[in-house]
Design an enzyme around this catalytic site. Sequence first.
Site, PDB file in Angstrom:
ATOM      1  N   CYS A 187      40.201 -78.675  27.187  1.00 45.45           N
ATOM      2  CA  CYS A 187      38.866 -78.027  28.115  1.00 45.45           C
ATOM      3  C   CYS A 187      38.553 -76.604  26.611  1.00 45.45           C
ATOM      4  O   CYS A 187      37.014 -76.730  27.311  1.00 45.45           O
ATOM      5  CB  CYS A 187      39.329 -76.756  29.196  1.00 45.45           C
ATOM      6  N   CYS A 224      39.491 -85.530  33.153  1.00 40.93           N
ATOM      7  CA  CYS A 224      39.287 -84.697  34.597  1.00 40.93           C
ATOM      8  C   CYS A 224      37.742 -84.293  35.475  1.00 40.93           C
ATOM      9  O   CYS A 224      37.704 -84.286  36.010  1.00 40.93           O
ATOM     10  CB  CYS A 224      39.935 -83.386  33.546  1.00 40.93           C
TER      11      CYS A 224
HETATM   12 FE1  FES Z   1      39.240 -80.834  32.476  1.00 43.19          FE
HETATM   13 FE2  FES Z   1      39.578 -78.494  31.600  1.00 43.19          FE
HETATM   14  S1  FES Z   1      40.846 -80.323  33.272  1.00 43.19           S
HETATM   15  S2  FES Z   1      38.361 -79.572  31.039  1.00 43.19           S
END
Ligand code: FES
Length: 138
Positions: free
Chosen positions: A103, A34
């Site tokens: 996360c 991400c």
């Molecule tokens: Fe990357 Fe939450 S989407 S840490």
Amino acid sequence: MLYSEKVLDHFSNPRNVGEIEDADGVGEIGNAKCGDIMKMYLKIDDGIITDAKFKTFGCGAAVATSSMATELIKGKPIEDALKLTNSAVVEALDGLPAVKIHCSVLAEQAVRSALSDYYTRQGIDPLPIVGEIKEPEE
Ligand code: FES
């Protein structure tokens, strides 16, 4: 509602945001998928985490979990911080949607990474104490 009140609270009003200039341990961890990055600063006196601050360049859940993680370890002995799991952070926030669990792993590993740095600075090999720092894989 997808997010609990506590998650929303810690996202819109995160605790302990910032840097500690004379930190005793600094950790950084990223999630390659991400692209989110979390930086964790710890002040440690006599085995007690007297202060913890963080900076998160990431999603709302990453902000909320790092905020909660700092709250959970502040004032606690290092041993407690070493035992802090991402599920404990999630529980303290009254849950997270399944797609956001990774996360919270970022928050857990950021704390471990800062502790690892702390031991390294003391001339102690952190690996047997802290274990390997893992980037969250999902
Ligand atoms: Fe990357 Fe939450 S989407 S840490």
